[in-house]
Structures are given as C-alpha cells and as structure tokens.
Scaffold this motif. Sequence first.
Motif, mmCIF file in Angstrom:
data_model
loop_
_atom_site.group_PDB
_atom_site.id
_atom_site.type_symbol
_atom_site.label_atom_id
_atom_site.label_comp_id
_atom_site.label_asym_id
_atom_site.label_seq_id
_atom_site.Cartn_x
_atom_site.Cartn_y
_atom_site.Cartn_z
ATOM 1 N N PRO A 176 -4.438 66.451 -16.156
ATOM 2 C CA PRO A 176 -4.826 67.499 -15.200
ATOM 3 C C PRO A 176 -5.458 66.975 -13.921
ATOM 4 O O PRO A 176 -5.253 67.539 -12.850
ATOM 5 C CB PRO A 176 -5.827 68.340 -16.005
ATOM 6 C CG PRO A 176 -5.456 68.112 -17.426
ATOM 7 C CD PRO A 176 -4.982 66.689 -17.499
ATOM 8 N N LEU A 177 -6.226 65.898 -14.026
ATOM 9 C CA LEU A 177 -6.902 65.365 -12.851
ATOM 10 C C LEU A 177 -5.909 64.898 -11.789
ATOM 11 O O LEU A 177 -6.146 65.069 -10.586
ATOM 12 C CB LEU A 177 -7.836 64.211 -13.242
ATOM 13 C CG LEU A 177 -8.718 63.647 -12.120
ATOM 14 C CD1 LEU A 177 -9.588 64.736 -11.508
ATOM 15 C CD2 LEU A 177 -9.582 62.514 -12.659
ATOM 16 N N LEU A 178 -4.798 64.306 -12.204
ATOM 17 C CA LEU A 178 -3.794 63.855 -11.241
ATOM 18 C C LEU A 178 -3.250 65.029 -10.438
ATOM 19 O O LEU A 178 -3.011 64.914 -9.231
ATOM 20 C CB LEU A 178 -2.657 63.124 -11.961
ATOM 21 C CG LEU A 178 -2.969 61.733 -12.510
ATOM 22 C CD1 LEU A 178 -1.732 61.132 -13.174
ATOM 23 C CD2 LEU A 178 -3.453 60.818 -11.388
ATOM 24 N N ALA A 179 -3.045 66.145 -11.095
ATOM 25 C CA ALA A 179 -2.551 67.336 -10.402
ATOM 26 C C ALA A 179 -3.561 67.815 -9.358
ATOM 27 O O ALA A 179 -3.186 68.315 -8.293
ATOM 28 C CB ALA A 179 -2.263 68.441 -11.406
ATOM 29 N N ARG A 180 -4.844 67.650 -9.663
ATOM 30 C CA ARG A 180 -5.888 68.077 -8.717
ATOM 31 C C ARG A 180 -5.917 67.189 -7.464
ATOM 32 O O ARG A 180 -6.462 67.599 -6.430
ATOM 33 C CB ARG A 180 -7.263 68.036 -9.395
ATOM 34 C CG ARG A 180 -7.488 69.143 -10.431
ATOM 35 C CD ARG A 180 -8.880 69.001 -11.041
ATOM 36 N NE ARG A 180 -9.179 70.030 -12.019
ATOM 37 C CZ ARG A 180 -9.722 71.210 -11.729
ATOM 38 N NH1 ARG A 180 -10.033 71.497 -10.475
ATOM 39 N NH2 ARG A 180 -9.973 72.079 -12.682
ATOM 40 N N TRP A 181 -5.380 65.981 -7.578
ATOM 41 C CA TRP A 181 -5.382 65.074 -6.425
ATOM 42 C C TRP A 181 -4.151 65.249 -5.535
ATOM 43 O O TRP A 181 -4.054 64.625 -4.479
ATOM 44 C CB TRP A 181 -5.468 63.620 -6.911
ATOM 45 C CG TRP A 181 -6.854 63.221 -7.317
ATOM 46 C CD1 TRP A 181 -8.025 63.749 -6.867
ATOM 47 C CD2 TRP A 181 -7.221 62.194 -8.250
ATOM 48 N NE1 TRP A 181 -9.102 63.130 -7.456
ATOM 49 C CE2 TRP A 181 -8.641 62.156 -8.309
ATOM 50 C CE3 TRP A 181 -6.498 61.296 -9.028
ATOM 51 C CZ2 TRP A 181 -9.337 61.275 -9.128
ATOM 52 C CZ3 TRP A 181 -7.195 60.407 -9.842
ATOM 53 C CH2 TRP A 181 -8.587 60.400 -9.892
ATOM 54 N N MET A 238 -12.038 61.399 6.567
ATOM 55 C CA MET A 238 -12.806 62.639 6.635
ATOM 56 C C MET A 238 -12.542 63.516 5.409
ATOM 57 O O MET A 238 -13.454 64.118 4.840
ATOM 58 C CB MET A 238 -12.427 63.412 7.910
ATOM 59 C CG MET A 238 -13.289 64.612 8.220
ATOM 60 S SD MET A 238 -12.679 65.503 9.688
ATOM 61 C CE MET A 238 -12.914 64.260 10.974
ATOM 62 N N ALA A 239 -11.295 63.549 4.971
ATOM 63 C CA ALA A 239 -10.912 64.415 3.854
ATOM 64 C C ALA A 239 -11.116 63.763 2.492
ATOM 65 O O ALA A 239 -11.292 64.458 1.483
ATOM 66 C CB ALA A 239 -9.450 64.836 4.004
ATOM 67 N N ALA A 240 -11.079 62.424 2.456
ATOM 68 C CA ALA A 240 -11.004 61.714 1.172
ATOM 69 C C ALA A 240 -12.139 62.011 0.184
ATOM 70 O O ALA A 240 -11.862 62.385 -0.958
ATOM 71 C CB ALA A 240 -10.905 60.209 1.423
ATOM 72 N N PRO A 241 -13.417 61.864 0.544
ATOM 73 C CA PRO A 241 -14.469 62.055 -0.466
ATOM 74 C C PRO A 241 -14.427 63.421 -1.138
ATOM 75 O O PRO A 241 -14.486 63.522 -2.364
ATOM 76 C CB PRO A 241 -15.760 61.859 0.339
ATOM 77 C CG PRO A 241 -15.361 60.966 1.461
ATOM 78 C CD PRO A 241 -13.984 61.422 1.835
ATOM 79 N N GLY A 242 -14.317 64.472 -0.327
ATOM 80 C CA GLY A 242 -14.292 65.808 -0.898
ATOM 81 C C GLY A 242 -13.077 66.058 -1.761
ATOM 82 O O GLY A 242 -13.173 66.658 -2.842
ATOM 83 N N ILE A 249 -15.493 66.362 -10.235
ATOM 84 C CA ILE A 249 -16.645 67.207 -10.564
ATOM 85 C C ILE A 249 -16.181 68.512 -11.213
ATOM 86 O O ILE A 249 -16.702 68.935 -12.245
ATOM 87 C CB ILE A 249 -17.464 67.495 -9.292
ATOM 88 C CG1 ILE A 249 -18.078 66.204 -8.743
ATOM 89 C CG2 ILE A 249 -18.563 68.527 -9.580
ATOM 90 C CD1 ILE A 249 -18.767 66.366 -7.401
ATOM 91 N N MET A 250 -15.177 69.159 -10.602
ATOM 92 C CA MET A 250 -14.700 70.436 -11.121
ATOM 93 C C MET A 250 -14.043 70.269 -12.489
ATOM 94 O O MET A 250 -14.178 71.130 -13.365
ATOM 95 C CB MET A 250 -13.727 71.070 -10.133
ATOM 96 C CG MET A 250 -14.370 71.546 -8.835
ATOM 97 S SD MET A 250 -15.697 72.756 -9.072
ATOM 98 C CE MET A 250 -14.779 74.135 -9.791
ATOM 99 N N GLU A 251 -13.332 69.164 -12.675
ATOM 100 C CA GLU A 251 -12.671 68.913 -13.956
ATOM 101 C C GLU A 251 -13.699 68.875 -15.087
ATOM 102 O O GLU A 251 -13.467 69.406 -16.170
ATOM 103 C CB GLU A 251 -11.919 67.586 -13.885
ATOM 104 C CG GLU A 251 -11.186 67.201 -15.157
ATOM 105 C CD GLU A 251 -9.931 68.007 -15.397
ATOM 106 O OE1 GLU A 251 -9.390 67.931 -16.510
ATOM 107 O OE2 GLU A 251 -9.494 68.725 -14.472
ATOM 108 N N LEU A 272 -17.974 75.868 -1.038
ATOM 109 C CA LEU A 272 -19.337 75.431 -0.693
ATOM 110 C C LEU A 272 -19.511 73.927 -0.886
ATOM 111 O O LEU A 272 -20.124 73.249 -0.053
ATOM 112 C CB LEU A 272 -20.352 76.187 -1.552
ATOM 113 C CG LEU A 272 -20.539 77.670 -1.221
ATOM 114 C CD1 LEU A 272 -21.477 78.324 -2.235
ATOM 115 C CD2 LEU A 272 -21.091 77.840 0.194
ATOM 116 N N LEU A 273 -18.969 73.399 -1.971
ATOM 117 C CA LEU A 273 -19.076 71.959 -2.216
ATOM 118 C C LEU A 273 -18.305 71.171 -1.165
ATOM 119 O O LEU A 273 -18.758 70.111 -0.715
ATOM 120 C CB LEU A 273 -18.559 71.628 -3.620
ATOM 121 C CG LEU A 273 -19.446 72.121 -4.778
ATOM 122 C CD1 LEU A 273 -18.761 71.864 -6.122
ATOM 123 C CD2 LEU A 273 -20.806 71.438 -4.737
#
Length: 325
Positions: A176-181, A238-242, A249-251, A272-273
């Motif tokens: 699942p984490l790969l899909a989130r990326w 700029m986008a990478a960390p978030g 974190i959400m996983e 918000l995060l």
Amino acid sequence: YAKMATVTLSFNIDSPRWDQSTFVGRLKHFLNITDPRTVLVPEEELDQAKALVESCRAGLVPPGSSQEQLLYAKKLYDSAFHPDSGEKMNLIGRMSFQVPGGMAITGCMLQFYRTVPAVVFWQWVNQSFNAFVNYTNRNAASPISLRQIGVAYVTATSAALATAVGLNLYTKRAPPLLARWVPFAAVAAANCVNIPMMRQQEIINGITVTDENNNELGHSRRAAVKGIAQVVLSRITMAAPGMIILPIIMERLEKFTFMQRIRVLHAPLQVLLCGGFLLFMVPAACALFPQRCSLALADLEVELRDSIMAKHGDQVPYVYFNKGL
C-alpha cells in the motif's frame, strides 16, 4: 504618499537584508517574502508598497517613515511584484500562495489516490496550478505566446497523468505504501516537463545576462538551461518531504482504531499536515540556489563569450542572470 521629501537613507532598499551567498541568508529572505499572510493584504496596500519602494529608489520617502515601514513595504513588494518587470503577479502564481494553494491540492492528491478518476482529476488540478506558478515566475524578459503556453500545459498534464495512471495500475498488487507514493512520482515527472516547456522561449532565444554591475552583456541559452534546471530541482525538493514522509505517517496512523472511525477527517488532516511541511519547504526549496544566478564566462556559448571578451577583455569572469522561481 503624496508628500515626498528628499532624504538620505542609511540603507539601500534593494540591498538584501541577509547574505544571499549563503543558504541561511537566502532561507531568511524567502521566509520573509513567501509569508502566506501576505496573500491577505489588500491590492491597494500592495500598490502603496510599490509606490513607496519606487520612491525610496529615487531618494524620496514620506516624511516620518520608519525603517521598519520601509522594510515591510519591500517585503510586500517582493512578495507580489515580479523582480524583472515590476508588474503585479497574479495571486495564484505568487510564491506566497504556495502554502495555502499547495497544501490543499497536495493533501487531496495524497488522500484520493486509489481510483483512476480521482487521480486524473487531482493531477489535472495540480498541473493547472503549476502552470499558473511557472508562467508567473518565469524570466519576464522572455515572452511566451498563448500557443506555447497551451502546448506546455497539455504536455505537462499528459506527462503527469500518464505517470500517475500508469503507476497507479502497476502498484495495484504492490504494498500500500508504494501506491501512496505515486502522486509524488507524477509531480516530479510533470515538473521535469512543465517548467522547461513553459519557459521554452528562454531556452530557444536565451536570457539576458549581465556583469556584476547589472550592465547587459547579451543573451545566453546555456544560462537559461542552468536556471531552469535549478528551478526544476527546487520544485521537486519543495514537494518531496510532504509527499514522501506524509504517506508513511498516514499509513501508520490509519492502523489505529480511532483513525478508522474518523475516515471523513483524513483528507482535512492530510491538507493540514501538508501545510506544515510546505510552510518550511517553500522557502527552503527557493533558497537552494541564489536568485541571482551566475555562470562562468568559459561556460557560455562561444559567440557570446568571444563578444564579451572583445569588449571587456578578462574583466568579466562571470555573468549573472535571474533564474526565476
């Protein structure tokens, strides 16, 4: 601002308050001008700030003005007006709007990644937002036609959608984490297309380069390529960390029972995060490279290098240019 008096200021309003040759100095500078609170400043106040800055440049300021007032006017000016043309930038394209605009779009991209229609919609929204930002922060000395803007927009959007949809289908059976990326991969791919395409005129015709005293020396395509490459890297950073850390974190959070009970709040929470990450990452990414970029004379095109050497000899070891944001 009607009454003006000739005064001798103890400072130059255009001189950076912090050392721009260091990352920390640039970070402080961009923390100042990307302050999201400036997007709430009324248009009339922005125009007054511009008038005050231009008056200071001419050696005229309203009687009784304090240094703090002048510095605040410069902050508003830098946040809302283009450094090349001096024209007011559209609100959506300003770097000070990156936190409120970016947090909403990024949060939704990270939340709604499971279905193809949701991926398509939010990637389209993101690329539309990026197109505004890239056009607004281009090197204004290089005009771009509406046709070129359209081609850049369609190409970047297509690249983002192809990457996002393709990876989304590919990761159906992956962890699942790969899909989130997947959204981050799509954003990175699109930035590599969107920014060069939107600023293609700079690559085709070159951008204005000057000596250290801002005397124009000519136009360089290599300077444009260097500046655009640095902007692409900054935007991805700029986008990478978030977009990389937040999915982790959400996983983990979503495994808790209380999080499973408040699924409706997952999207607002991610928004918000994302805002928390962008609040620091927007100025940090902008500060990676100097705004006034330099290029060694030896790295210029042969014709331009020979022209400069013929006129100035070895007195101009470096040329300088605005790389955009």
